[in-house]
Scaffold this active site. Structure first.
Site, PDB file in Angstrom:
ATOM      1  N   GLU A 169     -23.735 -23.256  46.323  1.00 23.33           N
ATOM      2  CA  GLU A 169     -22.638 -23.843  45.545  1.00 23.33           C
ATOM      3  C   GLU A 169     -21.421 -24.226  46.390  1.00 23.33           C
ATOM      4  OE1 GLU A 169     -21.652 -21.290  42.296  1.00 23.33           O
ATOM      5  OE2 GLU A 169     -23.557 -21.620  41.295  1.00 23.33           O
ATOM      6  N   GLU A 358     -30.531 -20.210  39.974  1.00 26.75           N
ATOM      7  CA  GLU A 358     -29.766 -19.284  39.122  1.00 26.75           C
ATOM      8  C   GLU A 358     -29.692 -19.847  37.709  1.00 26.75           C
ATOM      9  OE1 GLU A 358     -25.779 -18.161  40.350  1.00 26.75           O
ATOM     10  OE2 GLU A 358     -26.411 -18.028  42.436  1.00 26.75           O
TER      11      GLU A 358
HETATM   12  C1  GBH Z   1     -22.768 -18.563  40.215  1.00 22.62           C
HETATM   13  O1  GBH Z   1     -21.705 -19.447  40.067  1.00 22.62           O
HETATM   14  C2  GBH Z   1     -22.670 -17.837  41.527  1.00 22.62           C
HETATM   15  O2  GBH Z   1     -23.564 -18.384  42.473  1.00 22.62           O
HETATM   16  C3  GBH Z   1     -22.881 -16.358  41.422  1.00 22.62           C
HETATM   17  O3  GBH Z   1     -22.462 -15.735  42.604  1.00 22.62           O
HETATM   18  C4  GBH Z   1     -22.158 -15.839  40.202  1.00 22.62           C
HETATM   19  O4  GBH Z   1     -22.148 -14.459  40.118  1.00 22.62           O
HETATM   20  C5  GBH Z   1     -22.824 -16.447  38.990  1.00 22.62           C
HETATM   21  O5  GBH Z   1     -22.859 -17.816  39.061  1.00 22.62           O
HETATM   22  C6  GBH Z   1     -22.166 -16.071  37.672  1.00 22.62           C
HETATM   23  O6  GBH Z   1     -20.867 -16.575  37.602  1.00 22.62           O
HETATM   24  O7  GBH Z   1     -13.436 -23.708  37.704  1.00 22.62           O
HETATM   25  O8  GBH Z   1     -14.219 -24.799  35.705  1.00 22.62           O
HETATM   26  O9  GBH Z   1     -15.710 -24.586  37.529  1.00 22.62           O
HETATM   27  C7  GBH Z   1     -21.638 -20.091  38.815  1.00 22.62           C
HETATM   28  C8  GBH Z   1     -20.822 -21.337  38.832  1.00 22.62           C
HETATM   29  C9  GBH Z   1     -18.686 -22.233  39.076  1.00 22.62           C
HETATM   30  C10 GBH Z   1     -19.067 -20.674  37.369  1.00 22.62           C
HETATM   31  C11 GBH Z   1     -17.203 -22.018  38.892  1.00 22.62           C
HETATM   32  C12 GBH Z   1     -17.603 -20.451  37.175  1.00 22.62           C
HETATM   33  C13 GBH Z   1     -15.496 -21.509  37.288  1.00 22.62           C
HETATM   34  C14 GBH Z   1     -15.102 -22.418  36.217  1.00 22.62           C
HETATM   35  N1  GBH Z   1     -19.410 -21.051  38.698  1.00 22.62           N
HETATM   36  N2  GBH Z   1     -16.927 -21.654  37.517  1.00 22.62           N
HETATM   37  S1  GBH Z   1     -14.584 -23.977  36.837  1.00 22.62           S
END
Ligand code: GBH
Length: 452
Positions: A169, A358
């Site tokens: 990511e 994931e």
């Molecule tokens: C994944 O990210 C990660 O790879 C993992 O480490 C984590 O524990 C898991 O998911 C659960 O969260 O700022 O509007 O984008 C998930 C993708 C992207 C979700 C950023 C949260 C924040 C909201 N993440 N997002 S925003």
């Protein structure tokens, strides 16, 4: 009697679970490990819920044999994990820490001994703080250091590890760590140009990792990126709305998937970013655009899109306040995101093998009934997404595997230990692991290779 038609997955479909080093290992300062940006960030008051740190986490560093034994018991055959860069190079570059290599050698051996195939992510956000101090993702110093790190780990583990994921990511450690208003480590506030440059540097690291696997990975080694693309869902599955959703998808992911699949930044992206576009050096795009073996996608949620009016190509729809979601504000429950999220990269970029690296959901409250965590909300979430994944495969999308996030509850970044994503419950006081109802359900899915 009425029978149900089994929703079977293809033969050899890869079922697994995922975790990441910084979220489970703990031992944050043991055996010579260096400080990571998350070790530093979690100590800044107010950055992580309840002031939680990664110091102990799930103590997987000391408990991995028992964790692998539990995985085996649940019938888990594939495990996506990550390596901690600051364990291998405590200062980011320079001297390698032999204890770090030794730890991962033992861990991989134990994993294999339990009959579990490792899928190794080289970088999952824990940049060595020493590199952040020298500019972090804004600097090519980090790219050079990463190239050495990737070579070192592929050389050390490549005789046993055959499935490599370069980075997890890109958005989350670049835009969400360096933009105004962001909430992830290192929490800097940089200009749009600098943020675009951080993506570019991350893409270069992806390229270096692909090269390391091709050069030192040995027979049968495979490599790909894991991206959390922005995923769209057409409001109606009609040609006009599907075209709109596809156009939105292309615009949103231009800066990552385009250069990886086409070896160039698209004209539309360069026009849109204008003077804020990344500075590209000779040879960069060749490195970034090397062919990979698969695309890893972390798919949790999506954006509803429909055709726009007149010249407007698409319209983004806001969600009603009461739209179903998990405890995470961002995790809106949208099973169709996994269908279109897998389908568009196959159609647009010709991705030939897609792994869902994931998918899962996080809750703060999970009911305990007669000593069992009855997480029916998680069982339902996963089941509904798997139905849509099954539909994608039936429609010809080349999805080869699915990894559930996460094997066990763990450090959920800025949400600390409050938010639980595991199918195995962790009691952080005793480190006791207890499979939830969803784990038992998922065991049956994996064993029978169908939705149950
Ligand atoms: C994944 O990210 C990660 O790879 C993992 O480490 C984590 O524990 C898991 O998911 C659960 O969260 O700022 O509007 O984008 C998930 C993708 C992207 C979700 C950023 C949260 C924040 C909201 N993440 N997002 S925003």
């Amino acid at each position: 009697m009425i029978s149900t038609k089994p929703l079977r997955f293809p033969k050899n479909f890869t079922w697994g679970v995922a975790t990441a080093a910084p979220q489970i290992e703990g031992a944050a300062f043991e055996d010579g490990k260096g400080e990571s940006v998350w070790d530093r960030f979690s100590r800044i008051p107010g950055k992580v819920l309840n002031g939680d740190t990664l110091d102990v986490a799930n103590d997987h560093y000391h408990r991995y044999p028992q964790d692998f034994a539990l995985m085996r018991k649940l019938g888990i055959k594939n495990y996506r994990l990550s390596l901690a860069w600051p364990r291998i190079y405590p200062n980011g570059d320079g001297e390698v820490n032999p204890a770090g290599i030794k730890f991962y050698n033992k861990l991989i051996d134990s994993c294999l001994k339990h009959g579990i195939t490792p899928w190794v992510t080289i970088f999952h956000w824990d940049l060595p703080q020493a590199l952040e101090d020298r500019g972090g993702w804004t600097s090519r110093v980090t790219v050079d250091a990463f190239a050495t790190y990737a070579e070192t780990v592929v050389k050390a583990l490549g005789d046993r590890v055959k499935n490599w994921i370069t980075l997890n990511e890109i958005r989350c450690f670049t835009v969400q760590g360096y933009s105004p208003g962001c909430d992830k480590a290192p929490g800097r506030r940089e200009s749009a140009q600098v943020v675009n440059q951080t993506y570019h540097h991350a893409l270069l690291c992806h390229g270096h990792a692909v090269k390391a696997v091709r050069t030192f990975g040995g027979k049968g080694a495979r490599v790909g990126l894991t991206d959390n693309s922005a995923f769209s869902v057409p409001v109606t599955e009609t040609p006009a709305d599907i075209a709109a959703a596809r156009a939105w998808y292309i615009d949103q992911n231009a800066h990552i998937l385009e250069p990886i699949y086409t070896g160039r930044y698209s004209a539309a992206y360069l026009k849109r970013t204008g003077k804020d576009r990344p500075v590209v050096q000779k040879g960069d795009l060749e490195l970034i655009g090397q062919p990979t073996d698969f695309l890893g996608l972390n798919i949790y949620t999506g954006q509803f899109i429909r055709a726009g009016k007149g010249k407007v190509r698409y319209e983004e729809l806001a969600l009603p306040a009461d739209y179903p979601r998990t405890t995470c504000w961002w995790l809106n429950i949208m099973p169709q995101a996994i269908y279109w999220g897998a389908r568009f990269p196959a159609e647009v970029y010709g991705a030939k093998a897609i792994y869902i690296t994931e998918n899962g959901c996080g809750y703060d409250v999970e009911p305990v009934v007669n000593d069992e965590v009855q997480d029916l909300h998680r069982r339902d979430y996963v089941r509904n997404y798997l139905r849509e994944l099954h539909r994608a495969i039936a429609d010809g999308v080349p999805v080869k595997g699915y990894f559930l996030w996460s094997f066990m509850d763990n450090f959920e970044w800025q949400d600390g230990y409050t938010r639980r994503f595991g199918i195995v419950h962790v009691d952080y006081k005793t480190q006791k692991r207890t499979p939830k109802l969803s784990a038992k359900w998922y065991s049956t899915v994996m064993a029978e290779n169908r939705i149950v």
